[in-house]
Design an enzyme around this catalytic site. Structure first.
Site, mmCIF file in Angstrom:
data_model
loop_
_atom_site.group_PDB
_atom_site.id
_atom_site.type_symbol
_atom_site.label_atom_id
_atom_site.label_comp_id
_atom_site.label_asym_id
_atom_site.label_seq_id
_atom_site.Cartn_x
_atom_site.Cartn_y
_atom_site.Cartn_z
ATOM 1 N N LEU A 60 -5.937 3.481 3.322
ATOM 2 C CA LEU A 60 -5.272 3.675 3.264
ATOM 3 C C LEU A 60 -5.029 3.658 4.410
ATOM 4 C CD1 LEU A 60 -4.588 6.363 0.056
ATOM 5 C CD2 LEU A 60 -3.553 3.208 0.518
ATOM 6 N N ASP A 61 -3.900 2.986 4.828
ATOM 7 C CA ASP A 61 -3.978 3.619 6.487
ATOM 8 C C ASP A 61 -3.989 4.590 7.105
ATOM 9 O OD1 ASP A 61 -3.517 0.708 6.941
ATOM 10 O OD2 ASP A 61 -1.350 0.470 6.255
ATOM 11 N N ALA A 62 -3.883 5.002 8.053
ATOM 12 C CA ALA A 62 -3.385 6.991 8.877
ATOM 13 C C ALA A 62 -2.326 6.970 8.382
ATOM 14 C CB ALA A 62 -4.259 6.675 9.990
#
Length: 187
Positions: A40-42
């Site tokens: 999951l992206d930051a």
């Protein structure tokens, strides 16, 4: 071992820092020899799985296995039925047509604790939550899909993988899954 983690905003899906202000998974006390399955992206939140079993990565992530992932997406403005149908049919993003998916307006709208830092709020532009159920996960795909129909993503939470729901797991916490919960993920 299979672990469910409620990844907070501003946390990388990796154990080492990338030199940014984002935190790494090493800060959360996971057992040794586990690694994230997918990412999951930051700036995304929600369910992230970690495991010490390398074969799970292929089983859970490759589109040919049609393993569903459900996202709750807070977007600008209220989408029309036509806009949701465009998402469902798939969009061409960066030269790639996304696979058909399920897209719907969440009803009732979920009540979710505010994010730190807060999302951008514009008094003259309403927002709402939609659900997206995908079987693929290209880099920043959900954000690009909502932008592609004119509804930028404000907040993105992965709520489910397989039939396992994030549920009440608090942000920043993790738990090892029991055999029945593991079966829900792998179903």
């Amino acid at each position: 071992m299979l672990i469910a983690f409620h990844k907070p905003y501003g946390v990388l899906s990796q154990f080492t820092s990338d030199g940014s202000s984002n935190r790494a998974l090493a800060e959360f006390g996971f057992p040794k020899n586990v690694y994230p399955i997918g990412r999951l992206d930051a700036d995304s939140e929600g369910l992230l799985l970690l495991s010490d079993e390398p074969a799970l990565n292929e089983r859970l992530l490759h589109p040919r296995h049609a393993h569903e992932r459900e996202y709750w997406v807070q977007i600008e403005r209220i989408p029309t039925l036509e806009s949701l149908q465009k998402l469902s049919r798939g969009l061409v993003i960066q030269g790639h047509k996304t696979l058909p998916c399920r897209a719907w307006l969440l009803d009732p709208q979920p009540i979710i604790a505010p994010r730190n830092p807060p999302i951008r709020v514009r008094k003259s532009v309403p927002d709402c939550w939609i659900g997206l159920e995908l079987v693929e996960g290209k880099n920043r795909q959900v954000r690009r899909m909502t932008a592609g129909i004119g509804h930028p993503t404000l907040r993105l939470i992965r709520a489910r993988i397989g039939s396992f729901q994030l549920g009440e797991l608090p942000s920043g916490r993790w738990k090892e899954l029991s055999a029945s919960k593991r079966a829900a993920v792998l179903s």
